[in-house]
Design a protein around this motif. Structure first.
Motif, PDB file in Angstrom:
ATOM      1  N   ALA A   1      80.465  -9.363  -5.712  1.00 11.78           N
ATOM      2  CA  ALA A   1      79.706  -9.283  -4.458  1.00 11.78           C
ATOM      3  C   ALA A   1      78.343  -8.633  -4.592  1.00 11.78           C
ATOM      4  O   ALA A   1      77.603  -8.525  -3.610  1.00 11.78           O
ATOM      5  N   GLY A   2      77.984  -8.141  -5.787  1.00 13.98           N
ATOM      6  CA  GLY A   2      76.643  -7.642  -6.010  1.00 13.98           C
ATOM      7  C   GLY A   2      76.370  -6.279  -5.410  1.00 13.98           C
ATOM      8  O   GLY A   2      77.254  -5.431  -5.285  1.00 13.98           O
ATOM      9  N   SER A   3      75.114  -6.082  -5.007  1.00 13.49           N
ATOM     10  CA  SER A   3      74.686  -4.778  -4.512  1.00 13.49           C
ATOM     11  C   SER A   3      73.772  -4.950  -3.311  1.00 13.49           C
ATOM     12  O   SER A   3      73.378  -6.060  -2.963  1.00 13.49           O
ATOM     13  N   ARG A   4      73.426  -3.832  -2.707  1.00 12.49           N
ATOM     14  CA  ARG A   4      72.471  -3.825  -1.607  1.00 12.49           C
ATOM     15  C   ARG A   4      71.536  -2.649  -1.804  1.00 12.49           C
ATOM     16  O   ARG A   4      71.768  -1.774  -2.644  1.00 12.49           O
ATOM     17  N   ASP A   5      70.480  -2.588  -1.006  1.00 12.09           N
ATOM     18  CA  ASP A   5      69.520  -1.499  -1.155  1.00 12.09           C
ATOM     19  C   ASP A   5      70.095  -0.180  -0.694  1.00 12.09           C
ATOM     20  O   ASP A   5      70.914  -0.117   0.226  1.00 12.09           O
ATOM     21  N   SER A   6      69.646   0.880  -1.337  1.00 12.15           N
ATOM     22  CA  SER A   6      70.027   2.232  -0.950  1.00 12.15           C
ATOM     23  C   SER A   6      68.787   3.014  -0.551  1.00 12.15           C
ATOM     24  O   SER A   6      67.807   3.073  -1.318  1.00 12.15           O
ATOM     25  N   TYR A   7      68.814   3.583   0.646  1.00 11.77           N
ATOM     26  CA  TYR A   7      67.714   4.430   1.111  1.00 11.77           C
ATOM     27  C   TYR A   7      68.074   5.914   0.995  1.00 11.77           C
ATOM     28  O   TYR A   7      67.424   6.757   1.601  1.00 11.77           O
ATOM     29  N   PHE A   8      69.087   6.201   0.187  1.00 11.56           N
ATOM     30  CA  PHE A   8      69.474   7.581  -0.112  1.00 11.56           C
ATOM     31  C   PHE A   8      69.678   8.405   1.159  1.00 11.56           C
ATOM     32  O   PHE A   8      69.207   9.548   1.272  1.00 11.56           O
ATOM     33  N   GLY A   9      70.398   7.815   2.105  1.00 10.43           N
ATOM     34  CA  GLY A   9      70.714   8.524   3.334  1.00 10.43           C
ATOM     35  C   GLY A   9      69.676   8.411   4.426  1.00 10.43           C
ATOM     36  O   GLY A   9      69.847   8.975   5.514  1.00 10.43           O
ATOM     37  N   HIS A  10      68.606   7.667   4.186  1.00  5.62           N
ATOM     38  CA  HIS A  10      67.538   7.495   5.192  1.00  5.62           C
ATOM     39  C   HIS A  10      67.458   6.022   5.599  1.00  5.62           C
ATOM     40  O   HIS A  10      66.435   5.364   5.405  1.00  5.62           O
ATOM     41  N   ASP A  11      68.539   5.502   6.182  1.00  7.27           N
ATOM     42  CA  ASP A  11      68.575   4.088   6.543  1.00  7.27           C
ATOM     43  C   ASP A  11      67.526   3.724   7.593  1.00  7.27           C
ATOM     44  O   ASP A  11      67.188   2.547   7.752  1.00  7.27           O
ATOM     45  N   ASP A  12      67.000   4.716   8.328  1.00  9.92           N
ATOM     46  CA  ASP A  12      65.954   4.449   9.315  1.00  9.92           C
ATOM     47  C   ASP A  12      64.649   4.026   8.655  1.00  9.92           C
ATOM     48  O   ASP A  12      63.756   3.500   9.321  1.00  9.92           O
ATOM     49  N   TRP A  13      64.524   4.231   7.345  1.00 13.08           N
ATOM     50  CA  TRP A  13      63.310   3.804   6.647  1.00 13.08           C
ATOM     51  C   TRP A  13      63.273   2.286   6.433  1.00 13.08           C
ATOM     52  O   TRP A  13      62.244   1.737   6.056  1.00 13.08           O
ATOM     53  N   ALA A  14      64.388   1.609   6.655  1.00 16.04           N
ATOM     54  CA  ALA A  14      64.460   0.173   6.376  1.00 16.04           C
ATOM     55  C   ALA A  14      63.491  -0.627   7.240  1.00 16.04           C
ATOM     56  O   ALA A  14      62.995  -1.675   6.814  1.00 16.04           O
ATOM     57  N   GLU A  15      63.213  -0.163   8.463  1.00 12.37           N
ATOM     58  CA  GLU A  15      62.301  -0.920   9.325  1.00 12.37           C
ATOM     59  C   GLU A  15      60.847  -0.800   8.872  1.00 12.37           C
ATOM     60  O   GLU A  15      60.176  -1.825   8.676  1.00 12.37           O
ATOM     61  N   PRO A  16      60.301   0.411   8.645  1.00 13.95           N
ATOM     62  CA  PRO A  16      58.906   0.482   8.182  1.00 13.95           C
ATOM     63  C   PRO A  16      58.742   0.108   6.712  1.00 13.95           C
ATOM     64  O   PRO A  16      57.636  -0.246   6.284  1.00 13.95           O
ATOM     65  N   ALA A  17      59.828   0.204   5.920  1.00 19.62           N
ATOM     66  CA  ALA A  17      59.745  -0.119   4.490  1.00 19.62           C
ATOM     67  C   ALA A  17      60.874  -1.080   4.125  1.00 19.62           C
ATOM     68  O   ALA A  17      61.897  -0.681   3.562  1.00 19.62           O
ATOM     69  N   PRO A  18      60.740  -2.357   4.448  1.00 16.30           N
ATOM     70  CA  PRO A  18      61.841  -3.315   4.231  1.00 16.30           C
ATOM     71  C   PRO A  18      62.141  -3.517   2.752  1.00 16.30           C
ATOM     72  O   PRO A  18      61.255  -3.396   1.898  1.00 16.30           O
ATOM     73  N   PRO A  19      63.389  -3.852   2.445  1.00 18.07           N
ATOM     74  CA  PRO A  19      63.771  -4.131   1.057  1.00 18.07           C
ATOM     75  C   PRO A  19      63.495  -5.576   0.695  1.00 18.07           C
ATOM     76  O   PRO A  19      62.992  -6.354   1.519  1.00 18.07           O
ATOM     77  N   MET A  20      63.861  -5.955  -0.524  1.00 15.78           N
ATOM     78  CA  MET A  20      63.655  -7.325  -0.987  1.00 15.78           C
ATOM     79  C   MET A  20      64.827  -7.692  -1.893  1.00 15.78           C
ATOM     80  O   MET A  20      64.697  -7.748  -3.101  1.00 15.78           O
ATOM     81  N   LYS A  21      65.983  -7.941  -1.273  1.00 13.65           N
ATOM     82  CA  LYS A  21      67.173  -8.286  -2.037  1.00 13.65           C
ATOM     83  C   LYS A  21      67.638  -9.713  -1.781  1.00 13.65           C
ATOM     84  O   LYS A  21      68.363 -10.270  -2.588  1.00 13.65           O
TER      85      LYS A  21
END
Length: 419
Positions: free
Chosen positions: A109-129
């Motif tokens: 099933a692979g992996s996903r991005d980790s924001y090291f406990g700061h999931d609120d950063w996903a909106e201003p800093a989107p991942p690319m998975k």
């Protein structure tokens, strides 16, 4: 009695290699995935920076497996495992819940991005998975240049930040620089895209930590020549819509921020561990038998979601694990035992610019044009399908000769702001 049923969850490098490895086996294989395509993740950043069309790195499973009569594809989201009944639970596209029975189960099933406990950063800093995230990021990058044309302060829209100085972050930063300075050169009358400010930062002391020191130094020097500001030993403290702040108190103004700093195992790793009473490591990866990648006698797990002797979360371990599991399954069906898994380290590579890459292959250290050639050969070889290989090679050649890119388009139309 029917044929032996093999269910493979996840069609990434590992999962797909299992399915294809069982092509001539006397089994029925069902591949379950949330999308209908195999994603060549090492080139995902090139979709995000308008160099490649999305379809060139994402052939559909049904096209890949059209000649494999024992393979079936099921579009669905796996939600859990019932090992006592030997079934996989999945949600289907029409909203129904469904169960798929198995004799042997392979979870990749692979992996996903980790924001090291700061999931609120996903909106201003989107991942690319995912492919969708890459296409959205392409629109965001191109929209930044268009917005700079009409902004009171164009400079703030021409500022970009990439968090994470591993291979993905380095490749993104280099491609954004090339996009601005070559591909978009002369296309704007009101601004000069070459006025971009690109910042690459990470909490680690060096860019490309897995590489040897000479190659790390070469990569950093090349990025700086491209105009990229490299900030190491810079841990992010906060991220907002206009930039980020490091724990050292430095402020980086950037309207476009991209997250490439860390990953964690898919949530299915925990669900599989709970269903099989198996341990997880501190990164949420399931611990497997290093001899054959098994979790139990009839369940295997491979790829980024597992801890197998701390192998890196890149394509090559997943591919080799997938090939090995296919051999194990075929050997078991014949009453035989396969040889223990042995990983062959083929090295690590990262590209910096259209004519420069670094490759760390055992004692061989390649950089510049030679490194780029080795990088290109390996990536073309690993792509699935000759059409995709030819299309990608053509786009690379065109970009190298002209600087132009195949997909400089924003898919979503602009919506008027309600007043």
């Amino acid at each position: 009695m029917g044929k032996h049923r093999v269910v493979v969850v996840g069609g990434g490098f590992g999962g797909l290699s299992v399915v294809r490895g069982l092509k001539r086996a006397d089994v029925e294989v069902t591949l379950i995935d949330r999308t209908n395509h195999h994603l060549f993740q090492p080139l995902l950043y090139q979709v995000a920076t308008a160099l490649l069309p999305a379809g060139d790195i994402a052939p559909s499973f049904r096209a890949i497996l059209r000649g494999q009569r024992n393979a079936h594809v099921l579009l669905g989201e796996v939600t859990g495992f019932d090992t006592s009944r030997k079934v996989v639970h999945a949600d289907l596209p029409d909203g129904r819940s469904h169960t798929v029975g198995y004799d042997t189960l392979v979870v990749a099933a692979g992996s996903r991005d980790s924001y090291f406990g700061h999931d609120d950063w996903a909106e201003p800093a989107p991942p690319m998975k995912t492919l969708e995230q890459a296409v959205d990021l392409r629109s965001k990058l191109l929209r930044a240049f268009e917005t700079a044309v009409v902004a009171d302060d164009p400079k703030q829209w021409l500022s970009f930040a990439v968090v994470g100085a591993g291979p993905t972050g380095v490749e993104l930063a280099g491609q954004i620089a090339d996009l601005a300075r070559r591909a978009l050169k002369g296309q704007f009358r009101e601004i000069d895209p070459r006025d971009v400010q690109i910042t690459l930062l990470d909490a680690v002391p060096h860019v490309l930590p897995p590489f040897s020191p000479p190659l790390r130094e070469h990569a950093r020097a090349k990025l700086e020549r491209l105009g990229v500001k490299v900030m190491t030993n810079a841990m992010v403290e906060s991220i907002d819509a206009e930039g980020l702040t490091t724990k050292e108190g430095d402020r980086v103004e950037a309207r476009t921020i991209i997250w490439a700093a860390g990953v964690q195992a898919s949530p299915l790793a925990r669900k599989l561990a709970e269903a099989t009473a198996t341990e997880l490591d501190r990164k949420g990866r399931i611990l497997v038998n290093p001899v054959d990648c098994s979790v139990t006698d009839d369940i295997f797990a491979i790829g980024d979601m597992v801890n197998l002797k701390d192998l890196p979360g890149i394509a090559e371990p997943a591919l080799q694990e997938g090939h090995h599991v296919a051999r194990v399954i075929k050997a078991r069906l014949k009453g035989q035992r396969a040889k223990p898994f042995r990983y062959l380290d083929l090295g690590t590579m990262a590209t910096i610019s259209p004519a420069d890459a670094v490759a760390d292959i055992k004692k061989l250290r390649l950089k510049g044009v030679i490194g780029k050639t080795a990088w290109a050969v390996v990536h073309i070889a690993f792509l699935v399908g000759w059409r995709n290989r030819a299309a990608v090679l053509t786009q690379w050649s065109w970009n190298l000769l002209t600087g132009r890119r195949a997909q400089p388009i924003i898919l979503e139309p602009m919506r008027a702001i309600e007043r």
